[in-house]
Design a protein around this motif. Structure first.
Motif, PDB file in Angstrom:
ATOM      1  N   VAL A  45       0.839  -1.203   0.000  1.00 15.34           N
ATOM      2  CA  VAL A  45       0.000   0.000   0.000  1.00 15.34           C
ATOM      3  C   VAL A  45       0.871   1.249   0.000  1.00 15.34           C
ATOM      4  CG1 VAL A  45      -1.582   1.381   1.411  1.00 15.34           C
ATOM      5  CG2 VAL A  45      -2.043  -1.036   1.037  1.00 15.34           C
ATOM      6  N   GLU A  46       1.917   1.242   0.825  1.00 16.62           N
ATOM      7  CA  GLU A  46       2.803   2.403   0.893  1.00 16.62           C
ATOM      8  C   GLU A  46       3.469   2.664  -0.450  1.00 16.62           C
ATOM      9  OE1 GLU A  46       5.392   1.400   4.075  1.00 16.62           O
ATOM     10  OE2 GLU A  46       4.037   2.142   5.649  1.00 16.62           O
ATOM     11  N   GLU A  47       3.877   1.595  -1.135  1.00 13.83           N
ATOM     12  CA  GLU A  47       4.512   1.748  -2.450  1.00 13.83           C
ATOM     13  C   GLU A  47       3.529   2.302  -3.469  1.00 13.83           C
ATOM     14  OE1 GLU A  47       5.884  -2.175  -3.241  1.00 13.83           O
ATOM     15  OE2 GLU A  47       7.690  -1.977  -1.995  1.00 13.83           O
ATOM     16  N   LYS A  48       2.310   1.778  -3.457  1.00 12.85           N
ATOM     17  CA  LYS A  48       1.292   2.254  -4.400  1.00 12.85           C
ATOM     18  C   LYS A  48       0.892   3.692  -4.088  1.00 12.85           C
ATOM     19  CE  LYS A  48      -0.754  -2.260  -5.505  1.00 12.85           C
ATOM     20  NZ  LYS A  48      -0.491  -2.240  -6.967  1.00 12.85           N
ATOM     21  N   GLN A  49       0.807   4.022  -2.810  1.00  8.66           N
ATOM     22  CA  GLN A  49       0.450   5.383  -2.410  1.00  8.66           C
ATOM     23  C   GLN A  49       1.536   6.367  -2.838  1.00  8.66           C
ATOM     24  OE1 GLN A  49      -2.657   6.104  -0.709  1.00  8.66           O
ATOM     25  NE2 GLN A  49      -2.019   8.049  -1.610  1.00  8.66           N
ATOM     26  N   HIS A  50       2.788   5.926  -2.679  1.00  3.35           N
ATOM     27  CA  HIS A  50       3.911   6.773  -3.098  1.00  3.35           C
ATOM     28  C   HIS A  50       3.858   7.033  -4.607  1.00  3.35           C
ATOM     29  CE1 HIS A  50       7.883   8.551  -3.149  1.00  3.35           C
ATOM     30  NE2 HIS A  50       8.256   7.682  -4.092  1.00  3.35           N
ATOM     31  N   ARG A  51       3.588   5.985  -5.379  1.00  2.76           N
ATOM     32  CA  ARG A  51       3.481   6.147  -6.834  1.00  2.76           C
ATOM     33  C   ARG A  51       2.318   7.060  -7.192  1.00  2.76           C
ATOM     34  NH1 ARG A  51       1.195   2.132 -11.298  1.00  2.76           N
ATOM     35  NH2 ARG A  51       1.588   3.462 -13.109  1.00  2.76           N
ATOM     36  N   ARG A  52       1.208   6.900  -6.501  1.00  7.13           N
ATOM     37  CA  ARG A  52       0.020   7.728  -6.770  1.00  7.13           C
ATOM     38  C   ARG A  52       0.320   9.207  -6.518  1.00  7.13           C
ATOM     39  NH1 ARG A  52      -5.206   8.329  -3.696  1.00  7.13           N
ATOM     40  NH2 ARG A  52      -6.725   8.960  -5.262  1.00  7.13           N
ATOM     41  N   ASN A  53       1.051   9.477  -5.453  1.00  8.67           N
ATOM     42  CA  ASN A  53       1.416  10.862  -5.150  1.00  8.67           C
ATOM     43  C   ASN A  53       2.310  11.451  -6.243  1.00  8.67           C
ATOM     44  OD1 ASN A  53      -0.040  10.703  -2.770  1.00  8.67           O
ATOM     45  ND2 ASN A  53       1.758  10.200  -1.523  1.00  8.67           N
TER      46      ASN A  53
END
Length: 270
Positions: A45-53
Motif C-alpha cells: 500500500v505504501e509503495e502504491k500510495q507513493h506512486r500515486r502521489n
C-alpha cells in the motif's frame, strides 16, 4: 495482551509458555503468518500510495502543458490504483481483526519457575499448613447443610432462575451481608483501600481490556438489545476505571476494593 512486535520478538518464549500450560502452540504460528501477510500488504500500500502521489504531480504538469489526452490516461490509471489500494486496505483490516483476536486469546507468559503440566495431577505443592480436620461423623457439603438448616432454598432458585442459583434465607442472607461488610471494612480500615461501587453492566471493550473477551465469552451473560455484558467480578470495572489512561509511577500503587454480584457460567450446575 501481546502486541504484534512482542509476538515477533518473543515467539519462542510464548511457545514454551503455552507448552508448559499443556496448550497447543500452533496459534503462535498462525498469528505470525497473519502478521507477515498484513505487513506485506502495508508495504505494498505504501509503495502504491507513493506512486500515486508522484503521478498526481505529473498529471498536474501534463495539464499545464495542455497534454490532456496523456493526462486523462494517467488519471484513469490512478483511479484503478486507488481501487487497488482500497481493496488492499480492506484485506489488511480483516487481517488486523484476525490477528487481534488471536493475540487476545494468548495467555500471559509463565514465570520460569512454573513447572510444565498437562492437568491438575502435575501441580506442585508449594506449602502445607495444618492438617485436615478429623470428624467422628460423615461431614456434609455446604449446600446440604444450608438446606437442612433452612439457610438455602435451591428448589425455589431452580423455580425462578434455573440451575446455578440459590435463594438465601434468614441467617443465610444475613451471613452473606455480614461477610460483604466484613471484607469491605477490613480492606478500607486496615489495608487502606478506597471503596468503589461500580456498574455491573459493561461494554464489550471493557471485558476485552481485562482479558475476558474473546476467550471466555461462552462463560458470560450478555444483554441482547444493548450488547453489554454482566461482569464476572468487580475487578473488571475497577481496572477499567483507568482505561485509556497513562498512570504516573508516583501515583502507584492504586488500591481499590469493591463488592458486586458476579455473573458467570460455572462448570457444572451445583
Amino acid at each position: 495482551m501481546f502486541l504484534p512486535k512482542n509476538l515477533r520478538n518473543e515467539a519462542k518464549a510464548i511457545r514454551e509458555s503455552l507448552k508448559k500450560r499443556g496448550e497447543d502452540s500452533e496459534v503462535v504460528d498462525r498469528a505470525l503468518e497473519i502478521d507477515e501477510r498484513r505487513r506485506s500488504i502495508i508495504t505494498e500500500v505504501e509503495e502504491k500510495q507513493h506512486r500515486r502521489n508522484e503521478e498526481s504531480e505529473r498529471i498536474g504538469k501534463l495539464k499545464a502543458k495542455e497534454k490532456d489526452e496523456e493526462a486523462e490516461e494517467l488519471i484513469a490509471e490512478m483511479s484503478r490504483l486507488k481501487e487497488e489500494i482500497q481493496e488492499l486496505n480492506e484485506k489488511r483490516d480483516k487481517l488486523d481483526e484476525e490477528l487481534n483476536d488471536l493475540l487476545l486469546r494468548l495467555p500471559n507468559l509463565l514465570h520460569d519457575t512454573v513447572p510444565r503440566g498437562d492437568d491438575e495431577t502435575d501441580n506442585r505443592l508449594e506449602e502445607k499448613t495444618g492438617e485436615p480436620g478429623q470428624f467422628d461423623f460423615e461431614p456434609l457439603p455446604h449446600w446440604e447443610i444450608g438446606e437442612k438448616q433452612g439457610l438455602l432454598d435451591l428448589e425455589a432458585a431452580q423455580k425462578i432462575s434455573g440451575s446455578r442459583f440459590a435463594v438465601l434465607k434468614e441467617d443465610g442472607a444475613r451471613l452473606e451481608r455480614a461477610l460483604i461488610n466484613f471484607m469491605l471494612d477490613i480492606q478500607r480500615e486496615e489495608n487502606g483501600y478506597e471503596e468503589i461501587m461500580t456498574p455491573v453492566l459493561v461494554r464489550p471493550e471493557v471485558m476485552e481490556g481485562t482479558g475476558q473477551l474473546p476467550k471466555f465469552e461462552d462463560d458470560m451473560y450478555k444483554t441482547v438489545k444493548d450488547e453489554q455484558y454482566l461482569i464476572p467480578t468487580a475487578e473488571v470495572s475497577l481496572i477499567n476505571l483507568y482505561r485509556e489512561e497513562i498512570l504516573s509511577p508516583e501515583d502507584l500503587p492504586l488500591k481499590k476494593t469493591g463488592w458486586t454480584p458476579c455473573f458467570r457460567r460455572e462448570a457444572g450446575a451445583h
